[in-house]
Design an enzyme around this catalytic site. Sequence first.
Site, short mmCIF file in Angstrom:
data_model
loop_
_atom_site.label_atom_id
_atom_site.label_comp_id
_atom_site.label_asym_id
_atom_site.label_seq_id
_atom_site.Cartn_x
_atom_site.Cartn_y
_atom_site.Cartn_z
N TYR A 112 -3.48 1.90 -8.90
CA TYR A 112 -3.98 2.25 -7.56
C TYR A 112 -4.42 0.99 -6.80
O TYR A 112 -4.12 0.82 -5.62
CB TYR A 112 -5.15 3.23 -7.71
CG TYR A 112 -5.91 3.52 -6.44
CD1 TYR A 112 -5.36 4.34 -5.45
CD2 TYR A 112 -7.19 3.00 -6.22
CE1 TYR A 112 -6.07 4.61 -4.28
CE2 TYR A 112 -7.90 3.27 -5.06
CZ TYR A 112 -7.34 4.07 -4.09
OH TYR A 112 -8.04 4.34 -2.94
N ILE A 130 -4.80 8.89 -3.92
CA ILE A 130 -6.11 8.24 -4.07
C ILE A 130 -6.69 8.33 -5.48
O ILE A 130 -7.79 7.83 -5.73
CB ILE A 130 -7.15 8.84 -3.10
CG1 ILE A 130 -7.38 10.33 -3.40
CG2 ILE A 130 -6.77 8.61 -1.66
CD1 ILE A 130 -8.78 10.78 -3.03
N ASP A 169 0.15 14.54 7.86
CA ASP A 169 -0.44 14.76 6.54
C ASP A 169 0.46 15.74 5.78
O ASP A 169 0.94 16.71 6.38
CB ASP A 169 -1.85 15.34 6.70
CG ASP A 169 -2.69 15.22 5.45
OD1 ASP A 169 -3.76 14.60 5.52
OD2 ASP A 169 -2.28 15.74 4.39
N LYS A 187 -2.71 -0.16 -3.33
CA LYS A 187 -3.49 -0.23 -2.09
C LYS A 187 -3.52 -1.65 -1.53
O LYS A 187 -3.69 -1.85 -0.33
CB LYS A 187 -4.93 0.27 -2.33
CG LYS A 187 -5.07 1.76 -2.56
CD LYS A 187 -4.65 2.61 -1.38
CE LYS A 187 -5.55 2.46 -0.19
NZ LYS A 187 -5.15 3.35 0.93
N1 LIG Z 1 -13.05 8.03 -0.66
C1 LIG Z 1 -13.31 6.75 -0.93
O1 LIG Z 1 -14.37 6.43 -1.47
C2 LIG Z 1 -12.33 5.66 -0.55
C3 LIG Z 1 -12.66 4.34 -0.90
C4 LIG Z 1 -11.76 3.33 -0.57
C5 LIG Z 1 -10.59 3.63 0.12
N2 LIG Z 1 -10.29 4.91 0.43
C6 LIG Z 1 -9.04 5.17 1.14
O2 LIG Z 1 -9.29 6.02 2.25
C7 LIG Z 1 -8.16 6.86 2.49
C8 LIG Z 1 -8.58 8.31 2.60
O3 LIG Z 1 -9.15 8.71 1.35
P1 LIG Z 1 -9.94 10.08 1.17
O4 LIG Z 1 -11.04 9.83 0.20
O5 LIG Z 1 -10.24 10.68 2.49
O6 LIG Z 1 -8.86 10.94 0.39
P2 LIG Z 1 -8.19 12.37 0.73
O7 LIG Z 1 -7.35 12.70 -0.47
O8 LIG Z 1 -9.22 13.36 1.15
O9 LIG Z 1 -7.26 12.01 1.96
C9 LIG Z 1 -5.94 11.56 1.84
C10 LIG Z 1 -5.10 12.41 2.76
O10 LIG Z 1 -3.75 11.92 2.72
C11 LIG Z 1 -2.86 13.01 2.57
N3 LIG Z 1 -1.68 12.49 1.88
C12 LIG Z 1 -1.57 12.09 0.59
N4 LIG Z 1 -0.33 11.69 0.32
C13 LIG Z 1 0.38 11.82 1.46
C14 LIG Z 1 1.73 11.57 1.82
N5 LIG Z 1 2.61 11.11 0.92
N6 LIG Z 1 2.13 11.83 3.09
C15 LIG Z 1 1.26 12.33 4.00
N7 LIG Z 1 -0.03 12.59 3.72
C16 LIG Z 1 -0.47 12.33 2.46
C17 LIG Z 1 -3.61 14.04 1.77
O11 LIG Z 1 -3.10 15.35 1.93
C18 LIG Z 1 -5.03 13.88 2.34
O12 LIG Z 1 -5.22 14.71 3.47
C19 LIG Z 1 -7.16 6.56 1.38
O13 LIG Z 1 -6.20 5.66 1.88
C20 LIG Z 1 -8.00 5.90 0.30
O14 LIG Z 1 -7.25 5.01 -0.49
C21 LIG Z 1 -11.13 5.94 0.10
#
Ligand SMILES: NC(=O)c1ccc[n+]([C@@H]2O[C@H](COP(=O)([O-])OP(=O)(O)OC[C@H]3O[C@@H](n4cnc5c(N)ncnc54)[C@H](O)[C@@H]3O)[C@@H](O)[C@H]2O)c1
Length: 305
Positions: free
Chosen positions: A140, A76, A31, A144
């Site tokens: 986005y 995200i 991360d 994705k």
């Molecule tokens: N939260 C939702 O409702 C939701 C819905 C659909 C899909 N998602 C997907 O789930 C995943 C997690 O989302 P989340 O809500 O926990 O978001 P979040 O921002 O809390 O988690 C993303 C993590 O990725 C890390 N990160 C970002 N860019 C990076 C990079 N270039 N290299 C290394 N680490 C990196 C960030 O520091 C963070 O810890 C994502 O792939 C998102 O697209 C989330």
Amino acid sequence: MKVVVTGGAGFIGSHIVDRLIEEGHDVVVVDNLSTGNVGQIRPEGEFYQLDITDAALEEVFAKERPQFVIHHAAQIDVQKSLEDPVLDASVNILGTVNLLNCCVKYEVGKVIYASTAAVYGVPQYLPIDENHPVGPISNYGISKYTPEQYLKVYQEMFGLNYTVLRYANVYGPRQGVKGEGGVICIFANKFLAGQAPFIFGDGSQTRDFVYVGDVVKANLAALEKGDGGVFNIGTGVQVSVNELLEQFKLLLGGSIEPVYEPPRAGDIRDSVFDVSRAAEVLDWQSEWSLEDGLRETVKYYQDGD
Ligand SMILES: NC(=O)c1ccc[n+]([C@@H]2O[C@H](COP(=O)([O-])OP(=O)(O)OC[C@H]3O[C@@H](n4cnc5c(N)ncnc54)[C@H](O)[C@@H]3O)[C@@H](O)[C@H]2O)c1
């Protein structure tokens, strides 16, 4: 088993890390902490502060030799994807390709990829099943969806096994305000501060809000099942923003009324998933009611963890 969790310092990823550690797996978190928080990673987990686009990612794979990769690192923020499409594409697309190349080279057994309802765009029918046409309406959504295509091709070309999980709006403790389920985090913080939340439109718009504990379970199920498959992960229940507000009032009491603002251009009106494929193939279903999930979420923000 050794599992690399990218984005494991973030909202959903850190809950997956917790559960994997509880189940006795060796967990390696990659991360860059752009939105994540190192304090959310349990001490048992190995942590590499590294960007998934960095060529040095290969060194992690050479050293750790994981059997599984659970890929949650991503840009995200939909708004940011519109303001800076190059950054969005470089993290979500090129970062994933960099990761998949490592997976092929170091013979990872399976990749689980966190995808999103945003790949479907404006629903043509409800509930949305996995056969619904893909038609992203944001950068986005494009960034994705593209990795899903890479996974398909990498499986055909290199035999890399995978499962794609398309999440509805995920909510729960540790969520930031920018994610797709962010409205719950925003409401919780507004209510606790005694402030009126804003609602864009008349509040009758609906979403499928799935608790993070259910999403964790789906990832665990995908370690063993669903090879080469795409699965919607949601509740199958359509909840309006006004209903959400009522739940908050019931939970927290008080008489806070929202401020209604004009609808935002580009917002999807209604969305809900058909989750029967995940039930059949992954033997998974959502177990958390909205009431219980919101209670856990509010507790987290009340405690100020
Ligand atoms: N939260 C939702 O409702 C939701 C819905 C659909 C899909 N998602 C997907 O789930 C995943 C997690 O989302 P989340 O809500 O926990 O978001 P979040 O921002 O809390 O988690 C993303 C993590 O990725 C890390 N990160 C970002 N860019 C990076 C990079 N270039 N290299 C290394 N680490 C990196 C960030 O520091 C963070 O810890 C994502 O792939 C998102 O697209 C989330």
